[in-house]
Design a protein around this motif. Structure first.
Motif, mmCIF file in Angstrom:
data_model
loop_
_atom_site.group_PDB
_atom_site.id
_atom_site.type_symbol
_atom_site.label_atom_id
_atom_site.label_comp_id
_atom_site.label_asym_id
_atom_site.label_seq_id
_atom_site.Cartn_x
_atom_site.Cartn_y
_atom_site.Cartn_z
ATOM 1 N N ASP A 131 45.707 38.393 36.168
ATOM 2 C CA ASP A 131 45.351 39.621 36.826
ATOM 3 C C ASP A 131 44.032 39.667 37.513
ATOM 4 N N PRO A 132 43.768 39.904 38.883
ATOM 5 C CA PRO A 132 42.560 39.697 39.181
ATOM 6 C C PRO A 132 41.440 40.750 38.924
ATOM 7 N N VAL A 133 41.949 41.791 38.203
ATOM 8 C CA VAL A 133 40.919 42.694 37.502
ATOM 9 C C VAL A 133 40.240 42.279 36.508
ATOM 10 N N ASP A 134 41.172 41.461 35.449
ATOM 11 C CA ASP A 134 40.945 41.058 34.371
ATOM 12 C C ASP A 134 39.796 39.799 34.676
ATOM 13 N N ASP A 135 40.074 39.057 35.631
ATOM 14 C CA ASP A 135 39.461 37.905 35.882
ATOM 15 C C ASP A 135 37.892 38.472 36.269
ATOM 16 N N PHE A 136 37.840 39.408 37.009
ATOM 17 C CA PHE A 136 36.513 40.146 37.530
ATOM 18 C C PHE A 136 35.951 40.156 36.119
ATOM 19 N N TYR A 137 36.339 40.836 35.219
ATOM 20 C CA TYR A 137 35.428 41.170 34.064
ATOM 21 C C TYR A 137 35.162 39.872 33.031
ATOM 22 N N LYS A 138 36.071 39.085 33.058
ATOM 23 C CA LYS A 138 36.094 37.891 32.328
ATOM 24 C C LYS A 138 34.886 36.921 32.903
ATOM 25 N N ILE A 139 34.925 36.868 34.162
ATOM 26 C CA ILE A 139 33.806 36.043 34.640
ATOM 27 C C ILE A 139 32.580 36.561 34.765
ATOM 28 N N ASN A 140 32.261 38.034 34.702
ATOM 29 C CA ASN A 140 31.253 38.655 34.754
ATOM 30 C C ASN A 140 30.605 38.604 33.187
ATOM 31 N N LYS A 141 31.654 38.639 32.152
ATOM 32 C CA LYS A 141 31.107 38.476 30.906
ATOM 33 C C LYS A 141 30.399 37.365 30.537
ATOM 34 N N GLU A 142 31.137 36.028 31.212
ATOM 35 C CA GLU A 142 30.321 34.788 31.147
ATOM 36 C C GLU A 142 29.004 34.639 31.743
ATOM 37 N N LEU A 143 28.727 35.277 32.843
ATOM 38 C CA LEU A 143 27.419 35.364 33.571
ATOM 39 C C LEU A 143 26.700 36.250 32.521
ATOM 40 N N LYS A 144 27.214 36.983 32.004
ATOM 41 C CA LYS A 144 26.072 37.741 31.177
ATOM 42 C C LYS A 144 25.580 37.069 30.119
ATOM 43 N N LYS A 145 26.774 36.494 29.446
ATOM 44 C CA LYS A 145 26.580 35.449 28.323
ATOM 45 C C LYS A 145 25.612 34.428 28.614
ATOM 46 N N TYR A 146 25.603 33.874 29.646
ATOM 47 C CA TYR A 146 24.718 32.915 30.125
ATOM 48 C C TYR A 146 23.318 33.315 30.387
ATOM 49 N N SER A 147 23.294 34.260 31.248
ATOM 50 C CA SER A 147 21.794 34.946 31.533
ATOM 51 C C SER A 147 21.949 36.446 31.845
ATOM 52 N N GLU A 148 20.947 37.166 31.289
ATOM 53 C CA GLU A 148 21.022 38.549 31.841
ATOM 54 C C GLU A 148 20.421 38.742 33.193
#
Length: 427
Positions: free
Chosen positions: A254-271
């Motif tokens: 689901d592209p909407v789920d993909d968006f949130y999952k990738i942003n979660k990884e970006l935030k986890k790596y660096s605010e």
């Protein structure tokens, strides 16, 4: 070409040249006095940004760098020659850290930028420098100061204006290929792109920007899953993030789920990365399955306050509008001042720390005397010269090291270590 973006190297700055102990002996010059010259300074290790380098591949085969030592002093007050610096070339975007402490030593981004990573030792003073009213004919001279030695970690963070993030096979490589002259490998399997790809995108005759395809981002990337753990660092320097999603959903995601999952990884790596401006780009709109997801993605962009573009990299649909907007956004971009990592600055507190002397004990029960200034004094003292030993003992007493050792319970005959020197304690 193999892409190397992280490596370890060892650097050793040059030692200072030894000072000379000599006396002036010339006809008609009675009592010429001390005339030993100072040693030259050892060479520094200097890192310089080279525009012809774009990876750290060279460091895979050349990991040790050593600068030349300074020349020794000579008779007739002749000073030794200073050694030239050892220049180490690195690509733009290289950060240099001390492996042991993690301290950021340099962040090299501009072509021609230089940073002294390890300082060469100063030259030892000749006996002419120690002459005074109380001792008119000193017979001792200093050894050269040892140059700094460091184990380093080099990291390359790509210098790109725009970074593309998204799950594998959403069309990031296709977008780079469609917008620039870069020709990344494109195939219908995950992780086709295993190294970052840079492409120069023209916005008009005179203007352009650099776009980077950051590979391997999936759920868990910040924890080392997939390739993201290795390449998330390359997003750090980008000014703008194009978040690419597969509008067709033909991969079963689901592209909407993909968006949130990738942003979660970006935030986890660096605010800091998570706060970067993003543009939501729905790719593969030429496929029939995209019609169902486009309204949902438009609603997602509105909800998150993001600019939204629907494109097809394969069919070159919507690319002109996207590139034009990105070019305009970059033209108006004003970089916000960010808190930089605290760098070591020489001040009075640092000087006092260098003078501090501590006494500890090792597993064998020996006494370890530590202190930067004292260890440097040991390295530069010629213990084969009685006068040099007396000078060392004088400095030893005025620093109160005898009292410190007695407080720790030292006894006759026990071993004391200072730097490379060890001796038996005697009252």
């Amino acid at each position: 070409m193999q892409f190397i973006d992280k490596t370890k190297v060892i650097v050793k700055a040059g030692d200072g040249g030894h000072g000379k102990s000599a006396f002036r002996r010339e006809k008609f010059v009675p009592k010429g006095g001390p005339a030993g010259g100072d040693g030259g300074r050892g060479g520094d290790i200097v890192f310089r940004v080279d525009q012809n380098m774009n990876t750290l591949l060279d460091f895979r085969y050349h990991r040790k760098f050593k600068a030349e030592n300074g020349e020794n002093g000579d008779i007739k007050n002749q000073y030794g020659k200073n050694a030239p610096p050892c220049i180490v070339k690195v690509p733009p975007g290289t950060t240099v850290r001390d492996e042991e402490t993690g301290e950021l030593l340099a962040d090299l981004t501009e072509v021609g930028q230089e940073a002294v990573i390890a300082k060469g030792g100063r030259g030892g003073r000749g006996n002419a420098k120690f002459a005074n009213a109380a001792n008119r004919a000193p017979t001792f001279a200093e050894f050269g100061e040892p140059g700094e030695s460091r184990n380093l970690v080099l990291e390359l963070k790509l210098l790109a204006d725009v970074g593309l993030v998204g799950y594998p096979s959403v069309g990031k490589s296709s977008l780079v290929a469609a917008c620039s002259a870069a020709r990344p490998e494109i195939a219908d399997y995950h992780f086709t792109t295993i190294t970052p790809v840079l492409g120069v995108v023209k916005t008009d005759y005179e203007k352009s920007f650099v776009m980077a395809d950051i590979p391997g981002l999936i759920e868990g990337a910040a924890d080392g899953v997939g390739l993201g753990h290795d390449f998330l660092r390359h997003v750090e320097r980008t000014k703008l993030i194009l978040h690419i999603v597969d509008a067709s959903g033909i991969e079963g995601r689901d592209p909407v789920d993909d968006f949130y999952k990738i942003n979660k990884e970006l935030k986890k790596y660096s605010e800091k990365i998570a706060r970067r401006t993003q543009i939501l780009v729905a790719n593969k709109i030429d496929l029939p399955e995209a019609a169902e997801n486009l309204p949902r993605l438009e609603a997602l962009a509105a909800k998150e306050g993001l600019k939204f573009f629907a494109i097809s990299a394969a069919a070159h649909t919507g690319l002109r509008e996207l590139i034009s907007y990105v070019g305009t956004w970059l033209d108006n971009y004003v970089e916000e001042p960010e808190a930089t990592e605290e760098e070591t600055v020489y001040d009075e507190d640092a000087a006092r720390d260098a003078e501090k002397v501590t006494v500890t004990r090792n597993d064998a029960g020996d006494f370890i005397v530590s202190g930067k200034a004292l260890e440097k004094l040991v390295a530069m003292t010629n213990f084969n010269n009685d006068e040099a030993v007396r000078r060392f003992q004088y400095i030893w007493r005025i620093k109160g090291i005898d009292e410190k050792l007695k407080e720790r319970g030292i006894r006759e005959g026990q071993t004391v270590h200072i730097g490379e020197m060890e001796f038996e304690w005697r009252e």
